[in-house]
Design an enzyme around this catalytic site. Structure first.
Site, PDB file in Angstrom:
ATOM      1  N   ALA A  13      10.502  52.616  -4.391  1.00 38.04           N
ATOM      2  CA  ALA A  13      11.597  51.748  -4.798  1.00 38.04           C
ATOM      3  C   ALA A  13      11.332  50.363  -4.217  1.00 38.04           C
ATOM      4  O   ALA A  13      10.636  50.235  -3.218  1.00 38.04           O
ATOM      5  CB  ALA A  13      12.907  52.299  -4.265  1.00 38.04           C
ATOM      6  N   GLY A  32      10.753  56.688  -5.032  1.00 38.20           N
ATOM      7  CA  GLY A  32      11.076  56.487  -6.444  1.00 38.20           C
ATOM      8  C   GLY A  32       9.882  56.761  -7.351  1.00 38.20           C
ATOM      9  O   GLY A  32      10.048  57.255  -8.474  1.00 38.20           O
ATOM     10  N   GLU A  52       9.667  60.364  -7.823  1.00 40.70           N
ATOM     11  CA  GLU A  52      10.796  60.818  -8.643  1.00 40.70           C
ATOM     12  C   GLU A  52      10.515  60.554 -10.128  1.00 40.70           C
ATOM     13  O   GLU A  52      10.889  61.347 -10.987  1.00 40.70           O
ATOM     14  CB  GLU A  52      12.091  60.151  -8.182  1.00 40.70           C
ATOM     15  CG  GLU A  52      12.543  60.719  -6.834  1.00 40.70           C
ATOM     16  CD  GLU A  52      13.852  60.133  -6.349  1.00 40.70           C
ATOM     17  OE1 GLU A  52      13.891  58.898  -6.164  1.00 40.70           O
ATOM     18  OE2 GLU A  52      14.819  60.888  -6.163  1.00 40.70           O
ATOM     19  N   GLU A  99      12.405  59.333   1.838  1.00 44.23           N
ATOM     20  CA  GLU A  99      13.627  58.525   1.961  1.00 44.23           C
ATOM     21  C   GLU A  99      14.449  58.839   3.194  1.00 44.23           C
ATOM     22  O   GLU A  99      15.152  57.980   3.725  1.00 44.23           O
ATOM     23  CB  GLU A  99      14.507  58.713   0.716  1.00 44.23           C
ATOM     24  CG  GLU A  99      14.024  57.979  -0.507  1.00 44.23           C
ATOM     25  CD  GLU A  99      13.043  58.785  -1.344  1.00 44.23           C
ATOM     26  OE1 GLU A  99      12.412  59.717  -0.801  1.00 44.23           O
ATOM     27  OE2 GLU A  99      12.901  58.479  -2.533  1.00 44.23           O
TER      28      GLU A  99
END
Ligand code: NAD
Length: 688
Positions: free
Chosen positions: A63, A104, A107, A127
Site C-alpha cells: 500500500a 496490499g 492482497e 500489516e
C-alpha cells in the site's frame, strides 16, 4: 487510459503491467488504470487468460504508506474495487510476483486465480507490524487458500515468507525457474486458459481446525502481543472468515478501520519510518560504497565478546575470536558451544547447522591472527589503558582498511582511536547490547576522525546482522545508556522518597516497559554501575542530590540476580523478584540521613518523574548533536531498552502527551528537585 497501467497482447494472453515507479505503490490512479485494462481484456474475445505483473519490479510495492490514515479521493477507484474486479473476472488471472509482494500487493495477488513467484521473491501480509490487520480481504482470502492455522501464522506473525516456504504453505502455486518471469507467467496462463471459468478464492469455504482453535490462538498470542492490539485484531478478522465471504469481509473492514485510526497504529507507523530514517548518516552520502567484510575478529570472549561472535557467525561471517589466555578462550568457546547446543536441544537448529557455525570460528590467543580480519570488534574489560594497548596492536597487525571497532559502553571512543595512530580513521564504536546475539539495537559511535565509508560499512554489517543500527555521537553512555541513567536515577530517588522497588517497577511495566528499572538493574548486575560510580566519584557535584542506597546494597554484596540479592531477593533457580523489607529499611535510613520525609507516591508521579526526566535528557542530547534526530531516540529505546513500541518511543510519546505539558511539569520539578533544568530542545519543541 491512465499511464499507471498498460495492456500488451501475447497471442491469446493479455499481460497487464502495473507502472507506477519507483516501487509500484498502490497510489491514487493505479486501481482505476488496472480495472480499465482488466475490462478491456475481458471484453476481448481474442483473449483467453490474463497475466498481472509489475514488470521487473514487485507486483505492487505494498500500500502507499503515505496514504495510510488519509482519506482516498472521492469517486476514485480503490484497491478494494480492483480486487473485487479481479475476483469477478471470468477469465483466469495469473499474478506474476517478481520481487517482494507484501501487504496490499499480496492482497491483489489473492484476488487473482493463480500466483507464480520468482525464486528470489517473497510474499506476506506484514500489516500487523503497522498496528493494523490486512485491510483489503487478505484475512478472508488467505484462510480460504491455505487454511486457518497457516493463515494465522502469516497474518498474526506478520513475517514475510520466501519463495520456497510460500510454495510449501500454498501461498503461491508455482515457483518460476531462474530466467524470464514474464515468459513463464504467460506459459502458466496458457496452461490454465482452456480450463473453463476460473473460480475465485472468495468462493471457497473455511474449515475450523478444532473446536477451541480461536481460544488457543488468542491464549498463545496474549503474552507475545505485549499489550499490542493489532495481533488480536488479526485473530478477530480470521475468525470472521468462518462467515460467508461478504459478511466476513465487512467485519474485517470494520476491524481494520477501527485499528487504522488508533494510537497504536500511529505509533507503529512512526516506528516504521523512524527505523528506516535511522539508517541515514547525516553529512554522508549513503550511496557511497562500503568496504568488503567477510571475516570478523572479536577480541575478548566474555559476556559480550562471545555474544558478538555468535551474532556474527549467525550472520554468515567467519569469526576469529581472541582471548588473553587459553583458559579464558576455552571458557568463551564453551559459552558459544552451549548457546548453540541449547538451540539444537530446542529444535531451533540442526546439528549440521551448529557444526557449520562452529566450523567458521577460529579461536586464538595471539593478536597477530587479526591480520586476516576485515573488521575487528573489541570487547575486553572497560578500561581505557587495556583498550588503547589493543588498538595500538591492531593498527600494527591488521590489514589496511580493516575497520577497528570498540564495544565500549562509556569510554571516549576518540581516546581509544588515538591509540591507533595513523589508522585513526578506521576506528569507530560498535556498541552492542546484552545479550548481543539477541538484542536488536546497535549504536554506531561516530568517532571524530572515523572515515565515512568505515561508518557506512559498520551500518551495513549491522543491517546484515538483522540489527537496527543508530548513529550516536560521543558522550558518557552515548544515546541509550546516557538517557537511561537519568531515568534510573529518578527511579532510585523515588525509592528514597517513599516508593518501593516493586511499586516503581509495576508502574513502569503497567505503562508498557518490558521490565521495571529495579528488575533491570538486578538483571544487569549492580556491581558494574558501582564500579563506574566509584571511578567517576571525583566528577560528582557535591551540592547535588546523591542517593547512597545502591552503593550500600553493593557494600553488602548484593549485586542483583547473580548474588540472589539486589533490590529484590531471588530464590535458587527462579528469576522472580521477591520484595525485601531490608531494602525498604535501607531506603528509610538513607532518606533520614538526607533529611527527606518519606511519603506516599502515586503511580502517576512515578511514570511522570521517570519518563519526563528521560525526555528532558533526550532533548539535551539532541541539543548536543549526540543523536542525529528525535526519531533515533525512539528507535534506541524501543529496540534496546524495552520501551513499548505501541507508544512509539519516548519522543513520540512525549509529543502525544504534549511537549508543552512535559515542559511545564519539568519546570515545576526544577523548583524543588536537582537535575531538572529544562533543556533548550525541550523548550523549542514545547514552543512549536
Ligand atoms: P567481561 O568481563 O565479561 O569480558 C571481558 C573479556 O575480555 C574477558 O573474558 C577477558 O579475559 C577479556 N580480556 C581482557 N583483556 C584482554 C586482552 N588484552 N586481550 C584479549 N582479551 C582480553 O566483560 P563484558 O561484559 O563482556 O564487557 C566487555 C566490553 O563490552 C566492555 O567494554 C563493556 O563496557 C562493554 N559492554 C558490556 C555490556 C554488558 O552488558 N555486559 C553491554 C555493552 C557493552
Amino acid at each position: 487510459m491512465s499511464d499507471k497501467a498498460r495492456l500488451e497482447r501475447h497471442g491469446r494472453i493479455a499481460v497487464i503491467f502495473i507502472e507506477n515507479p519507483p516501487v509500484n505503490a498502490m497510489s491514487v490512479g493505479v486501481p482505476g488504470a488496472l480495472i480499465a485494462c482488466l475490462d478491456q481484456a475481458q471484453a476481448d474475445d481474442e483473449i483467453d487468460a490474463i497475466v498481472l505483473t509489475g514488470g521487473n519490479k514487485g507486483l505492487i510495492g505494498g500500500a502507499d504508506i503515505n496514504m495510510l490514515g488519509k482519506p482516498w479521493p472521492e469517486g476514485e477507484p480503490t484497491l478494494h474495487m480492483l480486487i473485487d474486479a479481479l475476483d469477478a473476472c471470468k477469465k483466469p488471472v495469473v499474478a506474476a510476483l517478481q520481487a517482494h509482494t507484501l501487504g496490499g500487493g499480496y492482497e491483489i495477488a489473492l484476488g487473482c486465480h493463480y500466483r507464480l513467484i520468482h525464486p528470489a521473491g517473497q510474499v506476506g501480509l506484514p500489516e500487523v507490524n503497522l498496528g493494523i490487520p490486512p485491510g483489503a480481504g487478505g484475512t478472508q482470502r488467505l484462510p480460504r487458500l491455505i487454511g486457518l492455522e497457516k493463515a494465522a501464522e502469516v497474518i498474526v506473525g506478520g513475517k514475510p515468507a520466501k519463495a520456497a516456504k510460500a510454495f510449501d504453505m500454498g501461498m503461491v502455486d508455482r515457483i518460476a525457474a531462474e530466467g524470464d518471469l514474464l515468459e513463464q507467467a504467460i506459459a502458466f496462463a496458457q496452461d490454465v486458459a482452456g480450463k473453463g471459468a476460473a473460480t475465485p478464492i472468495s468462493a471457497r469455504s473455511v474449515t475450523l481446525p478444532s473446536d477451541g482453535f480461536f481460544d488457543d490462538l488468542r491464549a498463545s498470542w496474549a503474552k507475545k502481543a505485549k499489550g499490542l492490539r493489532a495481533p488480536m485484531a488479526c485473530i478477530d478478522c480470521l475468525e470472521a472468515s468462518l462467515l460467508p465471504f461478504p459478511e466476513g469481509y465487512a467485519e474485517s473492514r470494520r476491524i481494520f478501520l477501527d485499528c487504522a485510526g488508533s494510537e497504536e497504529a500511529a505509533a507503529l507507523r512512526h516506528m516504521f519510518f523512524a527505523e528506516r530514517t535511522a539508517a541515514k548518516i547525516d553529512g554522508i552520502d549513503n550511496k557511497q560504497s562500503t568496504r568488503p567484510v567477510s571475516t570478523v575478529g572479536v577480541i575478548g570472549a566474555g559476556t559480550m565478546g562471545s555474544g558478538i561472535a555468535i551474532a556474527m557467525l549467525d550472520s554468515g561471517y567467519s569469526v576469529i575470536l581472541m582471548e588473553r589466555n587459553k583458559d579464558a578462550l576455552d571458557a568463551g568457546c564453551a559459552r558459544i558451544d552451549k548457546n548453540y547446543a541449547g538451540q539444537v536441544a530446542k529444535g531451533r537448529m540442526t546439528e549440521d547447522a551448529k557444526a557449520k557455525r562452529i566450523g567458521a570460528l577460529t579461536a586464538v590467543t595471539d593478536i597477530e591472527a587479526m591480520a586476516d580480519a576485515d573488521l575487528v570488534v573489541e570487547a575486553v574489560f572497560e578500561d581505557l589503558g587495556v583498550k588503547q594497548a589493543i588498538f595500538a596492536d591492531l593498527a600494527r597487525v591488521t590489514k589496511p582498511g580493516a575497520i577497528l571497532a570498540t564495544n565500549t559502553s562509556y569510554i571516549d571512543v576518540n581516546k581509544i582511536a588515538e591509540a591507533a595512530g595513523e589508522r585513526v580513521s578506521d576506528v569507530l564504536g560498535m556498541h552492542f547490547f546484552s545479550p548481543a546475539n539477541i538484542m536488536k539495537l546497535l549504536e554506531i559511535v561516530r568517532a571524530d576522525k572515523a572515515a565515512p565509508d568505515a561508518l557506512l560499512t559498520a551500518m551495513s554489517v549491522g543491517r546484515k546482522m538483522g540489527k537496527t543500527a543508530v548513529v550516536a555521537g560521543i558522550c558518557d553512555g552515548f544515546i541509550g545508556n546516557r538517557i537511561y541513567n537519568v531515568y534510573r536515577r529518578e527511579a532510585i530517588f523515588l525509592l528514597e522518597e517513599g516508593a518501593s522497588p516493586s511499586q516503581v517497577d509495576k508502574a513502569m511495566t503497567d505503562f508498557g516497559m518490558a521490565l521495571g528499572p529495579f528488575a533491570v538493574m538486578d538483571l544487569a548486575g549492580l556491581d558494574i554501575a558501582w564500579a563506574q560510580r566509584k571511578a567517576t566519584a571525583h566528577l560528582r557535584d557535591p551540592n547535588k542530590r546523591y542517593c547512597t542506597l545502591p552503593d550500600r546494597l553493593c557494600e553488602l554484596g548484593r549485586f542483583g540476580q547473580k548474588t540472589s540479592r539486589g533490590f529484590y531477593i531471588y530464590e535458587e533457580g527462579n528469576r522472580k523478584p521477591i520484595p525485601d523489607p531490608e531494602v525498604e529499611a535501607l531506603a528509610a535510613e538513607t532518606a533520614a540521613e538526607a533529611g527527606i520525609t518519606r511519603r506516599t507516591i502515586t503511580d502517576e508521579e512515578i511514570v511522570q518523574r521517570c519518563l519526563f526526566a528521560l525526555v528532558n535528557e533526550a532533548c539535551a542530547i539532541l541539543d548536543e548533536g549526540i543523536a542525529q534526530r528525535e526519531s533515533d531516540i525512539d528507535v534506541v529505546f524501543c529496540n534496546g531498552y524495552g520501551f513499548p513500541r505501541r507508544r512509539g518511543g519516548p519522543m513520540f510519546w512525549a509529543g502525544r502527551v504534549g511537549f508543552d505539558k512535559v515542559l511545564s511539569q519539568v519546570k515545576q520539578y526544577s523548583q524543588t528537585h536537582d537535575f531538572w533544568d529544562p533543556s533548550p530542545a525541550l523548550v523549542r519543541l514545547a514552543n512549536n
